[in-house]
Design a protein around this motif. Structure first.
Motif: not given
Length: 370
Positions: A281-290, A94-111
């Motif tokens: 699926f790693m936080p972006p800076r952790h992925r950058a370390f690898v 549902p949009a009540s979960v998917s809209v804030p989740l996708c907005t936040l995940a995209s901004a944070m570089g996450r899934q």
């Protein structure tokens, strides 16, 4: 290369050094209110209706990194609980979960699905706030069905990260010594790495202490699985279904960082392609370390032309990684293959043929011996 630039703490490693806020700002109080009720709502088959009835919250009001991490933690768990919390999978979020989740995940570089960072790295709170973080002073913030087995599985997984934390500056030092140090300096660093792997191995085995294999397989594992065919539609975001892999320890940066430092190469099949895929699926800076370590490390090249003592130190470090992967295979057998009663190549939560993947990663490590 400094640890701080990769959001790595010198004591807790890839685990944040402080717990997330105990609650979100007032506009998101309805999300916090669901946390202690989640297991009951799943069991009573009421969760989907409750989630669908929530208003679509604007995550722009989340101003601090801690609030954003807590929101992502809750929303990813809500998403997985919605999809898997019924007799059949619910393929529309549902949009009540998917809209804030996708907005936040995209901004944070996450899934936008429960993954290792949200089930393990940030999903903890202190039992005694006056004492430091440890597996014996932590509990999960949010659970699906609840109980000591689920709580301990994720806390013990975090314990592997904590045990590996002292090795992260060792990795950085090894990369530096391979470029500008002496053979002796690099050998000493590799010896320290091999010695430190003992604690990492012991932390992995500790999963067995409070988590029963059958309980994990039947009550925990189903909720961290990836999306089934044809995928999940994130209402209010897109009408196209998305397939995402489930949460998996392969999404940890720890072992991939160790491989990168030592120059262990995994062929595309059966392990390499998957290991590169899960970096998303790693936080972006952790992925950058690898990835920066993978690009910059000359440890293996330096060892090839180094002294016998240096080669011995390198091979000892590899052997400790191989032993860890061997223990991981036994754990996967006991917690997934055996309870499934289906024999070899049971699919893991990440969607791989588990036995083939783990054996392939182990073989690549063993084959790197000089």
């Amino acid at each position: 290369m400094t640890l701080a630039q990769y959001a790595v703490d010198p004591v807790t490693g890839f685990v944040p050094p402080v717990p997330l806020p105990p609650r979100l700002p007032t506009p998101f109080a309805a999300w916090d209110a669901l946390v202690p009720e989640l297991s009951a709502l799943i069991r009573s088959r009421r969760l989907r209706g409750v989630l669908r009835a929530l208003p679509v919250a604007d995550v722009a009001a989340l101003e601090t990194e801690g609030d954003r991490e807590r929101a992502l933690l809750l929303l990813t768990h809500f998403a997985n609980a919605h999809v898997w919390g019924g007799d059949t999978a619910a393929l529309r979020l549902p949009a009540s979960v998917s809209v804030p989740l996708c907005t936040l995940a995209s901004a944070m570089g996450r899934q936008p699905i429960a993954h290792y960072a949200t089930t393990t790295l940030t999903n903890w709170q202190l039992v005694d706030a006056a004492q430091p973080l440890s597996v014996d002073n932590a509990r999960t913030i949010i659970q699906f069905l609840g109980g000591v087995d689920e709580d301990w599985f994720f806390v013990a997984s975090m314990g592997v990260e904590l045990a590996g934390a002292p090795l992260l500056p060792v990795v950085a030092a090894a990369v530096q010594h391979a470029h500008s140090g002496t053979d002796q300096e690099l050998a000493v660093t590799l010896d320290a790495f091999a010695a430190g792997m003992t604690a990492v191995h012991e932390a992995l085995e500790a999963v067995r202490r409070w988590c029963d294999p059958a309980t994990y397989y039947l009550r925990v594992r189903p909720f961290v699985a990836g999306w089934p065919q044809p995928g999940v539609i994130y209402e209010g975001v897109s009408d196209e279904p998305r397939r995402l892999i489930g949460g998996s320890a392969a999404q940890s940066a720890l072992l991939q960082l160790f491989d990168a430092m030592l120059g262990v190469h995994h062929a595309d099949a059966p392990a390499g392609a998957y290991l590169r895929t899960v970096r998303a699926f790693m936080p972006p800076r952790h992925r950058a370390f690898v990835e920066d370590t993978e690009r910059d490390s000359r440890v293996r090249e330096r060892v090839k032309r180094g002294t016998v003592a240096l080669q011995g130190a390198y091979n000892a470090a590899l052997q400790r990684i191989a032993a860890f992967r061997d223990a991981h295979m036994r754990l996967a057998h006991d917690y997934i293959v055996a309870p499934s009663a289906s024999g070899r190549d049971t699919t893991g939560t990440g969607g791989t043929a588990l036995d083939t993947f783990l054996r392939g990663a182990h073989r690549s490590t063993s084959d790197a011996k000089l």
